[in-house]
Scaffold this motif. Structure first.
Motif, PDB file in Angstrom:
ATOM      1  N   SER A   1       0.845  -1.180   0.000  1.00 39.99           N
ATOM      2  CA  SER A   1       0.000   0.000   0.000  1.00 39.99           C
ATOM      3  C   SER A   1       0.886   1.238   0.000  1.00 39.99           C
ATOM      4  O   SER A   1       2.003   1.213   0.521  1.00 39.99           O
ATOM      5  N   TRP A   2       0.393   2.334  -0.563  1.00 39.71           N
ATOM      6  CA  TRP A   2       1.186   3.556  -0.591  1.00 39.71           C
ATOM      7  C   TRP A   2       1.424   4.124   0.802  1.00 39.71           C
ATOM      8  O   TRP A   2       2.335   4.911   1.005  1.00 39.71           O
ATOM      9  N   SER A   3       0.602   3.717   1.758  1.00 37.94           N
ATOM     10  CA  SER A   3       0.733   4.259   3.113  1.00 37.94           C
ATOM     11  C   SER A   3       1.763   3.503   3.965  1.00 37.94           C
ATOM     12  O   SER A   3       2.065   3.917   5.069  1.00 37.94           O
ATOM     13  N   VAL A   4       2.318   2.419   3.449  1.00 39.34           N
ATOM     14  CA  VAL A   4       3.281   1.621   4.216  1.00 39.34           C
ATOM     15  C   VAL A   4       4.618   2.348   4.294  1.00 39.34           C
ATOM     16  O   VAL A   4       5.111   2.865   3.296  1.00 39.34           O
ATOM     17  N   ASP A   5       5.194   2.381   5.492  1.00 43.40           N
ATOM     18  CA  ASP A   5       6.533   2.931   5.659  1.00 43.40           C
ATOM     19  C   ASP A   5       7.470   1.833   6.154  1.00 43.40           C
ATOM     20  O   ASP A   5       7.037   0.699   6.402  1.00 43.40           O
ATOM     21  N   GLU A   6       8.756   2.147   6.278  1.00 44.13           N
ATOM     22  CA  GLU A   6       9.750   1.145   6.665  1.00 44.13           C
ATOM     23  C   GLU A   6       9.479   0.539   8.041  1.00 44.13           C
ATOM     24  O   GLU A   6       9.634  -0.658   8.247  1.00 44.13           O
ATOM     25  N   LYS A   7       9.054   1.370   8.988  1.00 42.12           N
ATOM     26  CA  LYS A   7       8.790   0.869  10.340  1.00 42.12           C
ATOM     27  C   LYS A   7       7.640  -0.138  10.338  1.00 42.12           C
ATOM     28  O   LYS A   7       7.725  -1.198  10.953  1.00 42.12           O
ATOM     29  N   THR A   8       6.570   0.170   9.620  1.00 37.26           N
ATOM     30  CA  THR A   8       5.425  -0.735   9.540  1.00 37.26           C
ATOM     31  C   THR A   8       5.821  -2.061   8.909  1.00 37.26           C
ATOM     32  O   THR A   8       5.439  -3.129   9.391  1.00 37.26           O
ATOM     33  N   LEU A   9       6.596  -2.000   7.835  1.00 35.71           N
ATOM     34  CA  LEU A   9       7.039  -3.220   7.156  1.00 35.71           C
ATOM     35  C   LEU A   9       7.985  -4.017   8.043  1.00 35.71           C
ATOM     36  O   LEU A   9       7.893  -5.247   8.121  1.00 35.71           O
ATOM     37  N   ASN A  10       8.873  -3.340   8.744  1.00 36.92           N
ATOM     38  CA  ASN A  10       9.784  -4.005   9.675  1.00 36.92           C
ATOM     39  C   ASN A  10       9.001  -4.719  10.771  1.00 36.92           C
ATOM     40  O   ASN A  10       9.281  -5.882  11.090  1.00 36.92           O
ATOM     41  N   ASP A  11       8.007  -4.054  11.338  1.00 35.49           N
ATOM     42  CA  ASP A  11       7.191  -4.661  12.393  1.00 35.49           C
ATOM     43  C   ASP A  11       6.453  -5.899  11.888  1.00 35.49           C
ATOM     44  O   ASP A  11       6.313  -6.889  12.603  1.00 35.49           O
ATOM     45  N   ALA A  12       5.972  -5.848  10.643  1.00 36.00           N
ATOM     46  CA  ALA A  12       5.224  -6.975  10.081  1.00 36.00           C
ATOM     47  C   ALA A  12       6.097  -8.212   9.899  1.00 36.00           C
ATOM     48  O   ALA A  12       5.639  -9.344  10.053  1.00 36.00           O
ATOM     49  N   PHE A  13       7.382  -8.013   9.550  1.00 30.01           N
ATOM     50  CA  PHE A  13       8.264  -9.139   9.252  1.00 30.01           C
ATOM     51  C   PHE A  13       9.158  -9.543  10.423  1.00 30.01           C
ATOM     52  O   PHE A  13       9.749 -10.615  10.406  1.00 30.01           O
TER      53      PHE A  13
END
Length: 136
Positions: free
Chosen positions: A43-55
């Motif tokens: 999604s365009w709203s995803v940032d690095e912190k959100t992606l890091n938390d997900a993985f």
């Protein structure tokens, strides 16, 4: 276009028969590391912190990179997640591929090495025998 595909298939088949041939086969050099994941469908709203938390629940995430458009500054919809171990990346890929993340399904694969200045050819060798049989 079909002539180009047939030409590539003949070269791949020749390469398999004679690996020392002159034809250069450009693809990702295998460094033995499979700890980098390509993550598409962001999604365009995803940032690095959100992606890091997900993985991060799948292992030690060493780096997260989201690709942004130079002109608009908006996410291009894909990025890369780097793990410290190959096994962690594999388990994250198996668990997250196809799962919805912020309303969009993720497409995850192991990232290829970036090769500058040369074409990248990744033939589907499983279909090479079909092409050979059609040309006979």
């Amino acid at each position: 276009m079909n002539q180009n595909l047939a030409s590539i298939a003949r070269r791949v088949i020749n390469l398999r028969k004679n690996p020392s041939s002159d034809w250069r086969f450009y693809c990702s050099p295998s460094s033995g590391n499979n700890n980098r994941l390509f993550v598409g469908g962001l999604s365009w709203s995803v940032d690095e912190k959100t992606l890091n938390d997900a993985f991060s629940s799948y292992g030690d995430v060493t780096q997260v990179r989201i690709m942004y458009d130079k002109d608009t500054g908006r996410s291009r919809g894909f990025g890369f997640v780097y793990f410290s171990k190959d096994e962690e990346a594999k388990s994250a890929k198996e668990a997250m591929d196809g799962k919805a993340f912020l309303g969009r399904p993720l497409r995850i694969s192991f990232a290829l090495e970036k090769v500058r200045g040369v074409p990248v050819v990744v033939p589907r060798l499983s279909n090479a025998s079909d092409i050979t049989n059609r040309n006979k």
